[in-house]
Design a protein around this motif. Structure first.
Motif, PDB file in Angstrom:
ATOM      1  N   ASP A 274       0.854  -1.254  -0.075  1.00 26.12           N
ATOM      2  CA  ASP A 274      -0.226   0.002   0.068  1.00 26.12           C
ATOM      3  C   ASP A 274       0.832   1.200  -0.037  1.00 26.12           C
ATOM      4  O   ASP A 274       0.446   2.339  -0.509  1.00 26.12           O
ATOM      5  CB  ASP A 274      -1.122   0.173   1.186  1.00 26.12           C
ATOM      6  CG  ASP A 274      -2.042   1.140   0.921  1.00 26.12           C
ATOM      7  OD1 ASP A 274      -2.696   1.183  -0.056  1.00 26.12           O
ATOM      8  OD2 ASP A 274      -2.061   2.134   2.022  1.00 26.12           O
ATOM      9  N   SER A 275       2.047   1.043   0.580  1.00 30.46           N
ATOM     10  CA  SER A 275       2.889   2.246   0.540  1.00 30.46           C
ATOM     11  C   SER A 275       4.368   2.249  -0.101  1.00 30.46           C
ATOM     12  O   SER A 275       4.713   3.200  -0.763  1.00 30.46           O
ATOM     13  CB  SER A 275       3.457   2.687   2.002  1.00 30.46           C
ATOM     14  OG  SER A 275       4.145   1.594   2.619  1.00 30.46           O
ATOM     15  N   ARG A 276       4.788   1.119  -0.447  1.00 27.98           N
ATOM     16  CA  ARG A 276       6.223   0.909  -1.183  1.00 27.98           C
ATOM     17  C   ARG A 276       6.070   0.385  -2.489  1.00 27.98           C
ATOM     18  O   ARG A 276       6.882   0.391  -3.216  1.00 27.98           O
ATOM     19  CB  ARG A 276       7.095   0.221  -0.351  1.00 27.98           C
ATOM     20  CG  ARG A 276       7.282   1.121   1.127  1.00 27.98           C
ATOM     21  CD  ARG A 276       8.291   0.195   1.890  1.00 27.98           C
ATOM     22  NE  ARG A 276       8.759   0.865   2.991  1.00 27.98           N
ATOM     23  CZ  ARG A 276       9.475   1.609   3.193  1.00 27.98           C
ATOM     24  NH1 ARG A 276      10.528   1.904   2.183  1.00 27.98           N
ATOM     25  NH2 ARG A 276       9.953   2.267   4.453  1.00 27.98           N
ATOM     26  N   GLY A 277       5.076  -0.560  -2.782  1.00 27.32           N
ATOM     27  CA  GLY A 277       5.127  -1.185  -3.982  1.00 27.32           C
ATOM     28  C   GLY A 277       6.282  -2.396  -3.887  1.00 27.32           C
ATOM     29  O   GLY A 277       6.929  -2.899  -3.177  1.00 27.32           O
ATOM     30  N   LEU A 278       6.591  -2.809  -5.159  1.00 27.37           N
ATOM     31  CA  LEU A 278       7.776  -3.765  -5.510  1.00 27.37           C
ATOM     32  C   LEU A 278       8.452  -3.578  -6.795  1.00 27.37           C
ATOM     33  O   LEU A 278       7.783  -3.869  -8.081  1.00 27.37           O
ATOM     34  CB  LEU A 278       7.252  -5.488  -5.322  1.00 27.37           C
ATOM     35  CG  LEU A 278       8.230  -6.384  -5.298  1.00 27.37           C
ATOM     36  CD1 LEU A 278       9.081  -6.338  -3.986  1.00 27.37           C
ATOM     37  CD2 LEU A 278       7.653  -7.766  -5.727  1.00 27.37           C
ATOM     38  N   VAL A 279       9.615  -3.085  -6.920  1.00 22.01           N
ATOM     39  CA  VAL A 279      10.183  -2.634  -8.024  1.00 22.01           C
ATOM     40  C   VAL A 279      11.473  -3.276  -8.322  1.00 22.01           C
ATOM     41  O   VAL A 279      12.090  -3.582  -7.410  1.00 22.01           O
ATOM     42  CB  VAL A 279      10.481  -1.178  -8.075  1.00 22.01           C
ATOM     43  CG1 VAL A 279      11.373  -0.550  -9.451  1.00 22.01           C
ATOM     44  CG2 VAL A 279       8.951  -0.393  -7.796  1.00 22.01           C
ATOM     45  N   GLY A 280      11.617  -3.569  -9.615  1.00 20.75           N
ATOM     46  CA  GLY A 280      12.974  -4.260  -9.974  1.00 20.75           C
ATOM     47  C   GLY A 280      13.228  -3.992 -11.347  1.00 20.75           C
ATOM     48  O   GLY A 280      12.851  -2.927 -12.098  1.00 20.75           O
TER      49      GLY A 280
END
Length: 311
Positions: A274-280
């Motif tokens: 909800d606040s950070r997501g998931l990024v790569g």
């Protein structure tokens, strides 16, 4: 030597799940398959779809069962039961059984492929934290391993369901403004196949796997879907408890009687997302496959095409 699909015995755990369902159609030339599943319904379905395979209904939370599954196996793909309260213990039991089968290079086992998660270091999410423990355990095992770390699946987005609604509504479990890197299950399946067949080229590797070149919020994703449907997709953000209950229903078909530790994992993941997501980054996937990964707009067009083919 690379794998030999005419002779090698391949074990896949969680064989009725999304990852295995995407992979199995790519293994038509693999003659010796052992598929581990939990439910009788899954057993019946897989036996019908893959009559040449050995389908075993079993509980992975048992050292004896893990040893039995690894008997005579040459290559294992372990896909752990996500959100299971004993997921880390199951992973370690599978690795212990694999060590016995490997016998310091003199046994039958030649390769252990572990399905993990992108950014397993994110310990605030219990489902990531337990996978990190399993990763550490296999790195210290002396097994010939490969760790695959996929990000969020595009395929969790119900495109065809939205297409079937006159006024489509997407009910989001977390903020639709937070961005995620995504992977298409078709890309993940191709990586599995590549690593499986090429074997030695990928031993002792850890591959963070992302298809999309740019992170994408779920709000942006709904706009892309709406453009392809030629109608606006409304977005409703669920209340926190509704979001948790919805995830548990998707996983277990119920909200009552679910192990509190599984609920904890669902709660923490939703709060984090909800606040950070998931990024790569998509570079590793494209290096392994030798081509560009499926981008979200391409995936949407493909899924809508599949839906038309079924109608």
């Amino acid at each position: 030597m690379p794998a030999d699909p005419t002779k090698d015995l391949l074990l896949i755990t969680s064989a009725s799940g999304k990852q295995a369902n995407a992979l199995l159609p790519l293994l038509s030339e693999w003659k010796n398959l052992r598929l581990a599943i939990k439910s009788s319904t899954s057993k019946d379905r897989l036996k019908k779809a893959y009559p040449h395979a050995e389908v075993i209904q079993t509980d992975l939370y048992s050292p004896t069962n893990c040893v039995n599954l690894l008997r005579d196996v040459n290559v294992a793909i372990h896909i752990g039961p996500s959100y299971h309260p004993h997921e880390a213990s199951i992973g370690k039991m599978m690795i212990d059984a694999a060590i016995s089968s490997y016998q310091a290079g003199y046994g039958t086992l030649k390769h252990f492929i572990l399905s993990s998660v992108l950014n397993s270091q994110l310990s605030k999410m219990l489902n990531h934290d337990c996978k990190k423990d399993v990763e550490e355990y296999i790195i210290e095992s002396d097994l010939p391993y490969t760790i695959l770390q996929p990000t969020t699946f595009m395929d969790n987005i119900p495109v065809q369901m939205l297409a079937g609604q006159d006024e489509p509504v997407f009910r989001a479990a977390w903020s639709t403004d937070v961005r995620f890197s995504m992977i298409a299950l078709s890309d993940l399946a191709e990586v599995f196949k590549t690593v499986l067949f090429e074997r030695e080229r990928h031993v002792f590797a850890q591959y963070p796997l992302v298809s999309t070149h740019e992170p994408l919020s779920f709000g942006e994703a709904m706009r892309i879907i709406g453009e392809n449907l030629d109608k606006e997709v409304q977005v409703e953000k669920l209340e926190y408890k509704q979001a948790v209950d919805g995830l548990l229903v998707r996983l277990y078909g119920k909200t009552e009687g679910v192990d509190p530790r599984s609920r904890d994992a669902a709660q923490r993941m939703i709060l984090f997302y909800d606040s950070r997501g998931l990024v790569g980054n998509a570079n590793v996937l494209e290096w392994v496959l030798g081509k560009k990964g499926v981008q979200f707009d391409e995936w949407v067009v493909g899924k809508l095409g599949e839906g038309k083919g079924k109608s």
